[in-house]
Design an enzyme around this catalytic site. Structure first.
Site, PDB file in Angstrom:
ATOM      1  N   THR A 200       0.131   0.097   5.410  1.00 39.96           N
ATOM      2  CA  THR A 200      -0.917  -0.865   5.756  1.00 39.96           C
ATOM      3  C   THR A 200      -0.338  -2.120   6.410  1.00 39.96           C
ATOM      4  OG1 THR A 200      -2.329  -0.025   3.985  1.00 39.96           O
ATOM      5  CG2 THR A 200      -2.876  -2.196   4.840  1.00 39.96           C
TER       6      THR A 200
ATOM      7  N   ARG B 106      -5.031   0.821   1.495  1.00 38.49           N
ATOM      8  CA  ARG B 106      -4.128   0.835   0.339  1.00 38.49           C
ATOM      9  C   ARG B 106      -2.962   1.792   0.556  1.00 38.49           C
ATOM     10  NH1 ARG B 106      -8.941   1.532  -4.012  1.00 38.49           N
ATOM     11  NH2 ARG B 106      -9.182   3.363  -2.704  1.00 38.49           N
ATOM     12  N   CYS B 107      -2.482   1.849   1.775  1.00 39.08           N
ATOM     13  CA  CYS B 107      -1.406   2.766   2.154  1.00 39.08           C
ATOM     14  C   CYS B 107      -0.084   2.001   2.198  1.00 39.08           C
ATOM     15  CB  CYS B 107      -1.727   3.363   3.526  1.00 39.08           C
ATOM     16  SG  CYS B 107      -0.455   4.457   4.196  1.00 39.08           S
ATOM     17  N   GLY B 108       1.009   2.705   2.024  1.00 39.37           N
ATOM     18  CA  GLY B 108       2.317   2.087   2.160  1.00 39.37           C
ATOM     19  C   GLY B 108       2.589   1.596   3.573  1.00 39.37           C
TER      20      GLY B 108
END
Length: 198
Positions: A74, A70-72
């Site tokens: 990803t 759920r990372c920017g």
């Protein structure tokens, strides 16, 4: 009498040397320092709970990337898979290491991570279990990598990339913002492949 005193003094010095060595090893263990000389000395556990020794990749270039679902960043999964597809026939290996160490951006379970990666990115390169990559609980590979390349080359966020040579040497580190398709990365991989396949 003199001989006995010399013998006892020597024995005392030997005992002190052994105790000092033990204390040094304990201090190294506590601080995360270790005497490893190769990435192939470390073992992970894969996302399905099976042993994942890095020694199985001996003779192949290996990229180790700490990931999060759920990372920017990803979206980099696409680039990592493309990099794997591009070079895997030549022996290149990609290893994703899911971690919740940065911003709590990983999913709750390995099953969730595996499903997310397969459904959204069609990943088929190896994944480790959810793993700590920084701090006192960091996996030994990550403590060793920090020791080898310095704190400036340790993960500061998700999608930090380490490149390991076929002989297990840690060759380089690439920050989160370095796209997997960046020429710095592809050139480094190609150089390792050329040297190995010579």
């Amino acid at each position: 009498m003199l001989f006995r005193r010399m013998f006892l003094a020597g024995a005392g010095l030997a005992t002190l040397a052994v105790l000092a060595a033990i204390a040094s090893q304990r201090a190294d263990a506590a601080s995360g320092e270790n005497s490893a000389t190769s990435a192939h000395q470390f073992d992970f556990t894969d996302i399905d709970g099976n042993p994942l020794p890095l020694s199985q990749f001996a003779g192949k270039p290996l990229m180790v990337v700490n990931t999060a679902s759920r990372c920017g960043f990803t979206y980099q999964y696409d680039g990592l898979q493309a990099l794997y597809d591009r070079y895997r026939e030549q022996g290149f290996v990609m290893l994703g290491v899911p971690s919740d160490d940065f911003g709590g951006q990983e999913l709750a379970t390995e099953a969730d991570v595996k499903h997310f990666c397969e459904v959204n990115f069609s990943l088929d390169f190896p994944l480790a279990e959810i793993t700590h990559v920084r701090g006192a609980k960091a996996h030994p590979f990550y403590r060793w990598a920090r020791q080898e390349l310095g704190a400036n080359n340790a993960p500061r966020w998700n999608f930090h990339k380490y490149l390991v040579a076929p002989d297990g040497r840690l060759v380089d580190a690439f920050s989160t913002g370095t796209d997997p398709q960046n020429p710095k990365i592809t050139s480094a991989i190609e150089a390792l492949l050329a040297a190995e396949n010579g």
